[in-house]
Enzyme design. Structure first.
Site, PDB file in Angstrom:
ATOM      1  NE  ARG A 135      51.218  16.434  41.070  1.00 35.31           N
ATOM      2  CZ  ARG A 135      51.796  17.595  40.721  1.00 35.31           C
ATOM      3  NH1 ARG A 135      51.318  18.739  41.198  1.00 35.31           N
ATOM      4  NH2 ARG A 135      52.828  17.624  39.908  1.00 35.31           N
ATOM      5  CD  GLU A 152      63.320  22.418  28.989  1.00 36.85           C
ATOM      6  OE1 GLU A 152      62.307  22.166  29.659  1.00 36.85           O
ATOM      7  OE2 GLU A 152      63.330  22.486  27.754  1.00 36.85           O
TER       8      GLU A 152
HETATM    9  P1  AMP Z   1      61.399  15.956  37.642  1.00 37.51           P
HETATM   10  O1  AMP Z   1      61.669  16.572  36.306  1.00 37.51           O
HETATM   11  O2  AMP Z   1      61.394  14.443  37.586  1.00 37.51           O
HETATM   12  O3  AMP Z   1      62.344  16.480  38.682  1.00 37.51           O
HETATM   13  O4  AMP Z   1      59.912  16.383  38.032  1.00 37.51           O
HETATM   14  C1  AMP Z   1      59.716  17.123  39.163  1.00 37.51           C
HETATM   15  C2  AMP Z   1      58.304  17.291  39.623  1.00 37.51           C
HETATM   16  O5  AMP Z   1      57.505  17.889  38.622  1.00 37.51           O
HETATM   17  C3  AMP Z   1      57.628  16.042  40.082  1.00 37.51           C
HETATM   18  O6  AMP Z   1      57.313  16.243  41.442  1.00 37.51           O
HETATM   19  C4  AMP Z   1      56.383  15.925  39.245  1.00 37.51           C
HETATM   20  O7  AMP Z   1      55.256  15.797  40.076  1.00 37.51           O
HETATM   21  C5  AMP Z   1      56.287  17.211  38.476  1.00 37.51           C
HETATM   22  N1  AMP Z   1      56.078  17.039  37.044  1.00 37.51           N
HETATM   23  C6  AMP Z   1      57.015  17.125  36.079  1.00 37.51           C
HETATM   24  N2  AMP Z   1      56.483  16.982  34.871  1.00 37.51           N
HETATM   25  C7  AMP Z   1      55.156  16.801  35.052  1.00 37.51           C
HETATM   26  C8  AMP Z   1      54.039  16.571  34.181  1.00 37.51           C
HETATM   27  N3  AMP Z   1      54.186  16.511  32.849  1.00 37.51           N
HETATM   28  N4  AMP Z   1      52.822  16.420  34.743  1.00 37.51           N
HETATM   29  C9  AMP Z   1      52.667  16.478  36.077  1.00 37.51           C
HETATM   30  N5  AMP Z   1      53.664  16.690  36.940  1.00 37.51           N
HETATM   31  C10 AMP Z   1      54.901  16.838  36.446  1.00 37.51           C
END
Ligand code: AMP
Length: 174
Positions: free
Chosen positions: A62, A99
């Site tokens: 996205r 995780e």
């Molecule tokens: P991160 O844990 O910051 O590495 O998150 C990685 C990716 O997961 C990002 O590109 C977000 O778009 C997606 N993402 C993580 N958690 C969510 C959530 N609760 N809703 C939508 N997208 C999420």
């Protein structure tokens, strides 16, 4: 209703997607609304105006939606960071912890170069792991990551703490 409240109202919570316990932040209602889409892109770019950003890097998937609009606002180019195995040419890759298990992100090795100033873009910052790994890739190419801009920050996960030495901004916090 303020513009920020309006943007908030256009994020749809989808419980238990993609797995039980996760509340997915669905941005499609925001994308479908002409005012919300324009305002979101403008606000994501705003803190980084006048800093001489050369290349905006969109993080799959996205980040590819908002990245090019932010790049146009900043008069910058646009590069992509993709999940492992999607890019056709020579890549650099970084593997990082999730995780449960690990994930790998890749960029073409010529996406950015020495001396270039970079801004990272994604829709949501959760743990910050993906953005931190992308920043490492750009740094390995000799570029300077000035910042990261997100539409949504999941504040309770403290993802910003993983993005050292750069300015981190989010339009909305949940
Ligand atoms: P991160 O844990 O910051 O590495 O998150 C990685 C990716 O997961 C990002 O590109 C977000 O778009 C997606 N993402 C993580 N958690 C969510 C959530 N609760 N809703 C939508 N997208 C999420």
């Amino acid at each position: 209703m303020s513009s920020i409240q309006y943007l908030h109202s256009k994020i749809r919570d989808v419980p238990d997607f993609p797995k039980p316990g996760i509340v997915f932040k669905d941005i499609t209602p925001l994308l479908q609304d002409r005012d919300a889409l324009r305002f979101a892109c403008t606000r994501m770019a705003e803190p980084f105006k006048g800093l001489g950003i050369d290349v905006v890097i969109g993080i799959e998937s996205r980040g590819f939606i908002f990245g090019p609009s932010v790049a146009l606002e900043l008069e910058a180019g646009f590069g992509i960071a993709r999940k492992a195995g999607k890019l056709p040419w020579d890549t650099l890759s970084e593997t990082y912890d999730l995780e449960y298990g690990t994930a790998t992100i890749e960029m073409h090795r010529d996406t950015v170069g020495p001396g270039q100033k970079i801004l990272l873009i994604d829709d949501v910052i959760a743990t910050g792991g993906t953005a931190a790994a992308t920043a490492k890739l750009a740094t390995r190419m000799g570029a300077e990551v000035l910042g990261a801009s997100f539409l949504v920050e999941l504040g309770f996960l403290n993802g910003k703490n993983r993005l050292d030495n750069m300015r981190v901004e989010a339009v909305l916090e949940f």
